[in-house]
Design a protein around this motif. Structure first.
Motif, PDB file in Angstrom:
ATOM      1  N   CYS A  63      -2.667  13.126  -4.337  1.00 39.73           N
ATOM      2  CA  CYS A  63      -2.283  11.903  -3.692  1.00 39.73           C
ATOM      3  C   CYS A  63      -2.623  10.941  -4.659  1.00 39.73           C
ATOM      4  O   CYS A  63      -3.884  10.672  -5.095  1.00 39.73           O
ATOM      5  CB  CYS A  63      -3.215  11.916  -2.379  1.00 39.73           C
ATOM      6  SG  CYS A  63      -2.668  10.375  -1.401  1.00 39.73           S
TER       7      CYS A  63
ATOM      8  N   ALA B 149      -6.436   7.133   3.617  1.00 35.06           N
ATOM      9  CA  ALA B 149      -8.025   6.333   3.409  1.00 35.06           C
ATOM     10  C   ALA B 149      -8.236   5.192   4.285  1.00 35.06           C
ATOM     11  O   ALA B 149      -7.513   5.023   5.178  1.00 35.06           O
ATOM     12  CB  ALA B 149      -7.276   5.422   2.185  1.00 35.06           C
TER      13      ALA B 149
ATOM     14  N   LEU C  16       0.415   5.684  -0.318  1.00 28.70           N
ATOM     15  CA  LEU C  16      -0.262   6.989  -0.647  1.00 28.70           C
ATOM     16  C   LEU C  16       1.077   7.992  -1.001  1.00 28.70           C
ATOM     17  O   LEU C  16       1.695   8.105   0.154  1.00 28.70           O
ATOM     18  CB  LEU C  16      -0.985   7.312   0.241  1.00 28.70           C
ATOM     19  CG  LEU C  16      -2.485   6.458   0.562  1.00 28.70           C
ATOM     20  CD1 LEU C  16      -3.230   7.108   1.910  1.00 28.70           C
ATOM     21  CD2 LEU C  16      -3.270   6.584  -0.747  1.00 28.70           C
TER      22      LEU C  16
ATOM     23  N   VAL D  74     -11.631   8.813   1.375  1.00 25.36           N
ATOM     24  CA  VAL D  74     -10.236   9.545   1.425  1.00 25.36           C
ATOM     25  C   VAL D  74     -10.507  10.913   2.021  1.00 25.36           C
ATOM     26  O   VAL D  74     -11.486  11.293   2.053  1.00 25.36           O
ATOM     27  CB  VAL D  74      -9.855   9.541   0.120  1.00 25.36           C
ATOM     28  CG1 VAL D  74      -9.394   8.202  -0.312  1.00 25.36           C
ATOM     29  CG2 VAL D  74     -10.899  10.007  -0.979  1.00 25.36           C
TER      30      VAL D  74
ATOM     31  N   CYS E  96      -2.445  12.889   3.158  1.00 23.56           N
ATOM     32  CA  CYS E  96      -3.822  12.092   2.561  1.00 23.56           C
ATOM     33  C   CYS E  96      -3.872  10.747   3.274  1.00 23.56           C
ATOM     34  O   CYS E  96      -2.854  10.280   3.948  1.00 23.56           O
ATOM     35  CB  CYS E  96      -3.745  12.092   1.040  1.00 23.56           C
ATOM     36  SG  CYS E  96      -2.288  10.905   0.552  1.00 23.56           S
TER      37      CYS E  96
ATOM     38  N   ASN F 244      -6.953   6.280  -9.381  1.00 26.01           N
ATOM     39  CA  ASN F 244      -6.598   5.951  -8.273  1.00 26.01           C
ATOM     40  C   ASN F 244      -5.998   7.324  -7.396  1.00 26.01           C
ATOM     41  O   ASN F 244      -4.839   7.209  -6.917  1.00 26.01           O
ATOM     42  CB  ASN F 244      -5.698   4.834  -7.890  1.00 26.01           C
ATOM     43  CG  ASN F 244      -6.333   3.561  -8.349  1.00 26.01           C
ATOM     44  OD1 ASN F 244      -7.558   3.355  -8.250  1.00 26.01           O
ATOM     45  ND2 ASN F 244      -5.619   2.486  -8.620  1.00 26.01           N
TER      46      ASN F 244
ATOM     47  N   TYR G  77      -4.713   3.870   5.971  1.00 27.81           N
ATOM     48  CA  TYR G  77      -3.673   4.140   5.387  1.00 27.81           C
ATOM     49  C   TYR G  77      -3.380   5.802   5.067  1.00 27.81           C
ATOM     50  O   TYR G  77      -4.262   6.453   5.146  1.00 27.81           O
ATOM     51  CB  TYR G  77      -3.685   3.697   3.676  1.00 27.81           C
ATOM     52  CG  TYR G  77      -4.158   2.209   3.817  1.00 27.81           C
ATOM     53  CD1 TYR G  77      -5.229   1.793   2.907  1.00 27.81           C
ATOM     54  CD2 TYR G  77      -3.433   1.265   4.273  1.00 27.81           C
ATOM     55  CE1 TYR G  77      -5.466   0.384   2.657  1.00 27.81           C
ATOM     56  CE2 TYR G  77      -3.615  -0.116   4.318  1.00 27.81           C
ATOM     57  CZ  TYR G  77      -4.998  -0.435   3.471  1.00 27.81           C
ATOM     58  OH  TYR G  77      -5.377  -1.840   3.563  1.00 27.81           O
TER      59      TYR G  77
ATOM     60  N   VAL H 104       0.742  -1.244   0.055  1.00 24.47           N
ATOM     61  CA  VAL H 104       0.017  -0.040  -0.132  1.00 24.47           C
ATOM     62  C   VAL H 104       0.882   1.337  -0.232  1.00 24.47           C
ATOM     63  O   VAL H 104       1.844   1.559   0.720  1.00 24.47           O
ATOM     64  CB  VAL H 104      -0.928  -0.055   1.119  1.00 24.47           C
ATOM     65  CG1 VAL H 104      -1.693   1.250   1.600  1.00 24.47           C
ATOM     66  CG2 VAL H 104      -1.993  -1.171   1.134  1.00 24.47           C
TER      67      VAL H 104
ATOM     68  N   ALA I  57      -2.639   6.758  -5.103  1.00 23.83           N
ATOM     69  CA  ALA I  57      -2.715   5.741  -4.228  1.00 23.83           C
ATOM     70  C   ALA I  57      -2.654   4.462  -5.267  1.00 23.83           C
ATOM     71  O   ALA I  57      -2.565   4.476  -6.254  1.00 23.83           O
ATOM     72  CB  ALA I  57      -4.125   5.412  -3.893  1.00 23.83           C
ATOM     73  N   SER I  58      -1.938   3.301  -4.297  1.00 23.92           N
ATOM     74  CA  SER I  58      -1.604   2.192  -4.879  1.00 23.92           C
ATOM     75  C   SER I  58      -1.812   1.022  -4.020  1.00 23.92           C
ATOM     76  O   SER I  58      -1.611   1.323  -2.621  1.00 23.92           O
ATOM     77  CB  SER I  58      -0.326   2.098  -5.714  1.00 23.92           C
ATOM     78  OG  SER I  58       0.735   2.494  -4.986  1.00 23.92           O
TER      79      SER I  58
ATOM     80  N   GLY J 210      -0.486   9.129   3.935  1.00 20.72           N
ATOM     81  CA  GLY J 210       0.826   9.154   2.986  1.00 20.72           C
ATOM     82  C   GLY J 210       1.931   9.766   4.098  1.00 20.72           C
ATOM     83  O   GLY J 210       1.544   9.856   5.229  1.00 20.72           O
TER      84      GLY J 210
ATOM     85  N   PHE K 141      -8.901   1.405  -4.330  1.00 18.23           N
ATOM     86  CA  PHE K 141      -9.016   2.420  -3.909  1.00 18.23           C
ATOM     87  C   PHE K 141     -10.650   3.094  -3.858  1.00 18.23           C
ATOM     88  O   PHE K 141     -11.130   3.696  -3.114  1.00 18.23           O
ATOM     89  CB  PHE K 141      -8.219   3.575  -5.031  1.00 18.23           C
ATOM     90  CG  PHE K 141      -8.562   4.986  -4.882  1.00 18.23           C
ATOM     91  CD1 PHE K 141      -9.238   5.681  -5.294  1.00 18.23           C
ATOM     92  CD2 PHE K 141      -7.674   5.639  -3.811  1.00 18.23           C
ATOM     93  CE1 PHE K 141      -9.588   7.294  -5.206  1.00 18.23           C
ATOM     94  CE2 PHE K 141      -7.871   6.823  -3.488  1.00 18.23           C
ATOM     95  CZ  PHE K 141      -8.579   7.797  -4.327  1.00 18.23           C
TER      96      PHE K 141
END
Length: 125
Positions: A22, A98, A4, A34, A96, A77, A114, A2, A24-25, A116, A29
């Motif tokens: 931001c 989630a 961000l 968020v 950011c 995403n 999650y 994960v 995401a991966s 960043g 998502f």
């Protein structure tokens, strides 16, 4: 894995604008609410915007309402925070986040899943 990743922070003059992004991966998502949070030196972390995953409900505290706008692009995403009419009091590290718990209705509250690593926003003449 994960991730961000925020971008778009920087130095801006009072009254100016910035757009934070931001990316995401590593997770689905579209299933997650968020949000954006900020923390200034010596102050508690503050939620400044969020958008949930179900009906697109958004939340803003009074301190940024009318100046900040959160959007999300589930196909990419990504989430964004458009910040206008910036004030020195907006200076902070912006994060950011989630969280899957906010599906419908308000997403106001702590995000626990999650995060960043943050991007610095400085508003100064």
């Amino acid at each position: 894995q994960v991730q961000l990743v925020e971008s778009g922070g920087g130095l801006v003059q009072p009254g100016g604008s910035l757009r934070l992004s931001c990316q995401a991966s590593g997770f689905i998502f579209k299933n997650y609410a968020v949000g954006w949070f900020r923390q200034a030196p010596g102050k508690e972390r503050e939620q400044v915007a969020c958008i949930n995953s179900g009906d697109g409900y958004t939340y803003y505290p009074n301190s940024v309402k009318g100046r900040f706008t959160i959007t999300r692009d589930n196909a990419e995403n990504a989430m964004y925070l458009q910040m206008n009419s910036l004030e020195p009091e907006d200076t902070a590290v912006y994060y950011c986040a989630a969280d899957k718990q906010y599906w419908l209705g308000s997403c106001q509250g702590d995000f626990t899943e999650y995060w960043g690593q943050g991007t610095q926003v400085t508003v100064s003449a």
